[in-house]
Design a protein around this motif. Structure first.
Motif, PDB file in Angstrom:
ATOM      1  N   HIS A  83     -26.153  12.641  -7.529  1.00 45.17           N
ATOM      2  CA  HIS A  83     -26.560  11.847  -8.692  1.00 45.17           C
ATOM      3  C   HIS A  83     -28.078  11.833  -8.786  1.00 45.17           C
ATOM      4  O   HIS A  83     -28.775  12.182  -7.826  1.00 45.17           O
ATOM      5  CB  HIS A  83     -25.984  10.431  -8.605  1.00 45.17           C
ATOM      6  CG  HIS A  83     -26.236   9.740  -7.295  1.00 45.17           C
ATOM      7  ND1 HIS A  83     -25.570  10.066  -6.135  1.00 45.17           N
ATOM      8  CD2 HIS A  83     -27.104   8.748  -6.948  1.00 45.17           C
ATOM      9  CE1 HIS A  83     -25.988   9.305  -5.151  1.00 45.17           C
ATOM     10  NE2 HIS A  83     -26.925   8.498  -5.605  1.00 45.17           N
ATOM     11  N   HIS A 100     -29.442  13.923  -5.472  1.00 41.10           N
ATOM     12  CA  HIS A 100     -29.176  13.770  -4.032  1.00 41.10           C
ATOM     13  C   HIS A 100     -27.783  13.182  -3.850  1.00 41.10           C
ATOM     14  O   HIS A 100     -27.222  12.607  -4.779  1.00 41.10           O
ATOM     15  CB  HIS A 100     -30.200  12.822  -3.389  1.00 41.10           C
ATOM     16  CG  HIS A 100     -30.056  11.412  -3.887  1.00 41.10           C
ATOM     17  ND1 HIS A 100     -30.510  11.013  -5.127  1.00 41.10           N
ATOM     18  CD2 HIS A 100     -29.455  10.318  -3.349  1.00 41.10           C
ATOM     19  CE1 HIS A 100     -30.211   9.744  -5.329  1.00 41.10           C
ATOM     20  NE2 HIS A 100     -29.565   9.284  -4.266  1.00 41.10           N
ATOM     21  N   TYR A 131     -27.087  -0.672   0.250  1.00 41.13           N
ATOM     22  CA  TYR A 131     -26.544   0.406   1.087  1.00 41.13           C
ATOM     23  C   TYR A 131     -25.853  -0.227   2.298  1.00 41.13           C
ATOM     24  O   TYR A 131     -26.439  -1.080   2.954  1.00 41.13           O
ATOM     25  CB  TYR A 131     -27.695   1.233   1.670  1.00 41.13           C
ATOM     26  CG  TYR A 131     -28.271   2.329   0.818  1.00 41.13           C
ATOM     27  CD1 TYR A 131     -28.042   2.424  -0.545  1.00 41.13           C
ATOM     28  CD2 TYR A 131     -29.082   3.294   1.420  1.00 41.13           C
ATOM     29  CE1 TYR A 131     -28.607   3.454  -1.283  1.00 41.13           C
ATOM     30  CE2 TYR A 131     -29.653   4.323   0.684  1.00 41.13           C
ATOM     31  CZ  TYR A 131     -29.408   4.399  -0.667  1.00 41.13           C
ATOM     32  OH  TYR A 131     -29.963   5.420  -1.389  1.00 41.13           O
TER      33      TYR A 131
END
Ligand SMILES: O=C(O)CCC(=O)C(=O)O
Ligand SMILES: [Fe+2]
Length: 327
Positions: A258, A203, A274
């Motif tokens: 990745h 993804h 994130y």
């Protein structure tokens, strides 16, 4: 049942984790020593140039001399590992506690029949600390250690944003300060059959930047259509940018796909932080002009992009198609 994966001593993989042939990581991949390692103690202009070059060539880099104390990184890793070692019943208290989510049954990116070999704990870290009430209270040091860790990683994100905006010729402060910050912690238990399973499927990340702490091998990135491994370096962070950077640079920088392979002998915990754009994402003015018309429409990250991303995650760059101009 996923719980079997966590608690039993299975020596065969339950069918739900066995991926279709085309998704299996059949061939061993090289661990690439070329993935740039950037010393943030370097002179500013040098570090800025190196970061941008790394983003152009790999989309991934590691940072060292980043200012976050080794001890704090070790404590954060211990706290999350202790959390994942708790009995499943206790972890499931966090299955959905407001914005804190625990699962040992993670969704495949595209298929309902298949699962990835991991457990996940996600939680927000707002600047004012109000999210702490929903964080696990076991191990007892969780909130204190992760509170300190998340504010240090936030500072690191601002350093990287400043350097990247300088290196890209964007105005100072272009990336802003108001990012949402969410911990995305993946725990990959020992797996009896790494060749037929994945910890995380391929993804690209939806958020602006991911800053990840790892100490066991497992992460692979796609370069020139081949998977290459990212070597775990002690006390370094692995950094990558997600889809918004492609839009902001009007297509100049790509987000890189990745995935994570499983491991027969060692469990792996990866602490991902994130940072998510708070505002509208659009091509930066310095990347558009008469010769470079905007390639993407502006969009609201949380309400317009994210729902679209989750529907289109399996085809690596599909999430941006809907936002392309003249698409
Ligand atoms: O486990 C890792 O190293 C990375 C997982 C990942 O790519 C993600 O959570 O976005
Ligand atoms: Fe990712």
């Amino acid at each position: 049942m996923a719980n079997h994966m966590i608690s039993s001593k299975l020596n065969a993989v339950t069918p739900t984790y066995v991926l279709p042939m085309h998704e299996r990581p059949l061939a061993p991949v090289p661990i690439d020593k070329e993935i740039p390692v950037i010393d943030l103690g370097e002179e500013r202009a040098v570090a800025a140039q190196q970061l941008v070059k790394a983003l152009e060539q790999y989309g991934f880099f590691q940072v060292i001399n980043h200012g976050i104390p080794d001890d704090l990184m070790d404590e954060a890793m211990e706290v999350y590992e202790e959390f994942f070692n708790l009995p499943v019943k206790e972890k499931e208290n966090y299955a959905e506690k407001e914005e804190t989510l625990y699962t040992n049954n993670p969704k495949h990116h595209a298929s309902k029949e298949h699962k990835y070999w991991k457990e996940v704990l996600e939680h927000n870290c707002n600047i004012d600390g109000q999210d702490k009430q929903t964080w696990p209270s076991n191990p007892p040091t969780f909130r204190e250690v992760i509170g300190a860790y998340s504010s240090e990683v936030r500072k690191l994100s601002m350093i990287i944003f400043d350097l990247v905006s300088e290196g890209l010729g964007l105005e100072a402060g272009y990336f802003g300060k108001g990012h949402g910050q969410r911990m995305f912690v993946n725990h990959y238990p020992i797996c009896p059959d790494p060749s037929s399973t994945l910890g995380t499927g391929g993804h690209c990340d939806p958020n602006l930047i991911t800053i990840c702490q790892q100490q066991v091998y497992g992460l692979q990135i796609l370069k020139n259509d081949e998977w290459i491994g990212v070597e775990p370096l002690p006390h370094a962070f692995v950094v990558n940018f997600g889809f918004p950077i492609t839009v902001m640079t009007n297509g100049k920088l790509k987000s890189v796909a990745h995935r994570v392979v499983t491991n027969k002998t060692q469990a792996r915990t990866a602490i991902g932080t994130y940072f998510c754009p708070a505002n509208v994402v659009e091509p930066a003015k310095s990347f558009v002009g008469p010769e470079n018309p905007p390639l993407f429409k502006p969009f609201k990250w949380g309400t317009e992009f994210l729902p679209h991303y989750f529907k289109n995650r399996a085809v690596y760059h599909a999430a941006l198609e809907a936002f392309k101009i003249n698409a």
